[in-house]
Design an enzyme around this catalytic site. Structure first.
Site, mmCIF file in Angstrom:
data_model
loop_
_atom_site.group_PDB
_atom_site.id
_atom_site.type_symbol
_atom_site.label_atom_id
_atom_site.label_comp_id
_atom_site.label_asym_id
_atom_site.label_seq_id
_atom_site.Cartn_x
_atom_site.Cartn_y
_atom_site.Cartn_z
ATOM 1 N N TYR A 130 0.846 -1.187 0.000
ATOM 2 C CA TYR A 130 0.000 0.000 0.000
ATOM 3 C C TYR A 130 0.877 1.230 0.000
ATOM 4 O O TYR A 130 2.018 1.186 0.461
ATOM 5 C CB TYR A 130 -0.937 0.004 1.215
ATOM 6 C CG TYR A 130 -2.243 -0.674 0.913
ATOM 7 C CD1 TYR A 130 -3.015 -0.238 -0.152
ATOM 8 C CD2 TYR A 130 -2.700 -1.739 1.670
ATOM 9 C CE1 TYR A 130 -4.213 -0.856 -0.454
ATOM 10 C CE2 TYR A 130 -3.894 -2.357 1.370
ATOM 11 C CZ TYR A 130 -4.647 -1.917 0.303
ATOM 12 O OH TYR A 130 -5.832 -2.529 0.008
ATOM 13 N N LYS A 252 -1.782 -2.986 -9.283
ATOM 14 C CA LYS A 252 -3.131 -3.531 -9.072
ATOM 15 C C LYS A 252 -4.147 -2.415 -8.862
ATOM 16 O O LYS A 252 -3.881 -1.484 -8.094
ATOM 17 C CB LYS A 252 -3.094 -4.432 -7.827
ATOM 18 C CG LYS A 252 -4.440 -4.930 -7.345
ATOM 19 C CD LYS A 252 -4.265 -5.910 -6.197
ATOM 20 C CE LYS A 252 -5.581 -6.429 -5.656
ATOM 21 N NZ LYS A 252 -6.290 -5.474 -4.824
ATOM 22 N N HIS A 276 -10.996 -3.798 -6.722
ATOM 23 C CA HIS A 276 -10.808 -4.088 -5.298
ATOM 24 C C HIS A 276 -11.994 -4.900 -4.748
ATOM 25 O O HIS A 276 -12.471 -4.674 -3.636
ATOM 26 C CB HIS A 276 -10.660 -2.763 -4.532
ATOM 27 C CG HIS A 276 -9.739 -2.840 -3.352
ATOM 28 N ND1 HIS A 276 -8.508 -2.249 -3.323
ATOM 29 C CD2 HIS A 276 -9.867 -3.443 -2.153
ATOM 30 C CE1 HIS A 276 -7.932 -2.473 -2.153
ATOM 31 N NE2 HIS A 276 -8.739 -3.216 -1.431
HETATM 32 C C1 GLV Z 1 -8.352 -3.491 2.232
HETATM 33 O O1 GLV Z 1 -7.629 -3.695 1.312
HETATM 34 C C2 GLV Z 1 -9.747 -3.709 2.188
HETATM 35 O O2 GLV Z 1 -10.308 -3.763 1.069
HETATM 36 O O3 GLV Z 1 -10.343 -3.840 3.248
#
Ligand code: GLV
Length: 387
Positions: A130, A252, A276
């Site tokens: 991150y 990503k 995500h």
């Molecule tokens: C962290 O990457 C989340 O999506 O909680």
């Protein structure tokens, strides 16, 4: 031992055996969860073209992702707080992945640290990174990944700000869990989980506690993302990270062809088309719907991978046939981990592998490198004609 035939079986057990706070964390999207839902339902809109009387012997799902051999092109995606789904969860998942011959990606937001995973596994794993404001933290994270012999870094670029997941707020999500009347009552019904947690010291964010500056509540994911993550992130900053890490680099969180071109210019070895898991921008299109335009823009210049929405081998097959060189599962293996620990992760991989192998055969193909759009029936308007 329950009979597990599909990922949904693992999901049911995960729900039963893991505290609600952590099951909900995995099973959430942001806001209305539209993108979270469409990540899976859009896969259902693509059909597989059945072929018959083609020699199906000698099939193989083996392939390569960023030049590394994989028994199938399905990595384990980085998932925060995996060590709260089952004690030492990241170590269990990494072990299952290495035995199966697929990459394991450790989240920056893991419970087990980089060093914990390295000490308890044989094969190199991938490190997800991150982007924090703290330069020292960033340099140390890359150095620690290098010392742990990680064979790729995966920089996630879609979480400068956190999308709100309502359930996490209502459940008071934290690691370790805060002891309220409600959370204790729920945890007391999860005996196996509780015994596991009592038997490990790994109950905090292992990569962060003692490493990151300026975090006031290290047990709250939302707090330290708000305090430490870099809202000013831009491609120049990502270029600095490229210099901090000289190994293979994957970017990503790409959903737009223009960002795919930027990632290419930064010198990434691969990109992951990802929203995500529908946890960030609610209202974004699904990642499988975003893939074709990105393939058109950069598909011949960089390896393109995909995550978000994959729950079966058929989904993997569809993504590969649309051009992805690699895919990732997140929730599907977390369901296995929460259901049955390391054996559950292995079972999730076996389920997906079998579905991929048999479906590929029934489409008339014997290996993943031969897959192309010809095995698919994609609705004419699937990619959309957006105004
Ligand atoms: C962290 O990457 C989340 O999506 O909680």
């Amino acid at each position: 031992m329950p009979v597990i035939t599909c990922i949904d079986d693992l999901k049911r057990l995960h729900r039963r055996r893991t505290p609600k706070m952590f099951y909900d964390y995995a099973e959430s999207g942001s806001w209305t969860e539209q993108t979270f839902r469409e990540n899976t339902s859009d896969f259902d809109k693509i059909y597989l073209r059945q072929r018959v009387a083609i020699d199906m012997t000698g099939r193989s799902t083996a392939s390569q992702m960023i030049g590394q051999n994989v028994s199938m092109p399905v990595g384990l995606a980085p998932v925060g707080m995996t060590g709260m789904q089952s004690a030492d969860g990241e170590i269990k998942a990494a072990r299952a992945a290495e035995r199966f011959g697929v990459p394991f990606t450790l989240s920056t937001l893991s419970i087990c640290s980089i060093e914990d995973v390295a000490e308890n596994t044989e094969e190199p794993f991938w490190m997800q990174v991150y982007t924090l404001k703290d330069d020292d933290f960033m340099q140390r994270l890359f150095d620690r990944a290098k010392a742990a012999k990680c064979s790729a870094a995966v920089i996630t670029v879609d979480l400068q700000l956190m999308g709100q997941r309502h359930k996490d707020i209502k459940n008071g999500l934290s690691a370790p869990p805060k002891l309220t009347a409600k959370s204790v009552a729920n945890m007391m019904t999860k005996v196996r989980w509780g015994l596991g947690m009592l038997g490990t010291k790994r109950r905090f964010f292992g990569n962060v506690i003692g490493h990151a500056q300026g975090v006031t509540d290290g047990s709250s994911l939302a707090t330290w993302i708000a305090e430490a993550f870099d809202q000013a992130l831009d491609w120049d900053r990502i270029r600095e990270f490229r210099k901090m890490w000289d190994g293979p680099l994957i970017i990503k969180g790409i959903m737009d062809p223009r960002d795919a071109l930027e990632a290419l210019n930064v010198g990434a070895d691969a990109i992951i088309v990802s929203n995500h898991g529908g946890r960030q921008l609610d209202g974004a299109i699904s990642s499988i719907r975003a893939l074709p335009a990105i393939m058109d823009a950069v598909g011949d210049k960089i390896e393109v991978h995909l995550d978000s929405g994959i729950r079966s081998g058929q989904d993997v097959l569809k993504a590969l046939a649309m051009g992805a060189k690699g895919t990732y599962i997140g929730r599907a293996y977390i369901n296995g981990l929460g259901a049955m620990g390391e054996a559950g992760v292995t079972r999730a991989l076996e389920v997906i592998h079998k579905e991929l192998d048999v479906s590929m055969g029934l489409c008339g193909r014997r290996n993943v490198d031969s897959l192309d759009r010809d095995i698919l029936m994609v609705p004419n308007d699937f990619e959309g004609r957006w105004a």
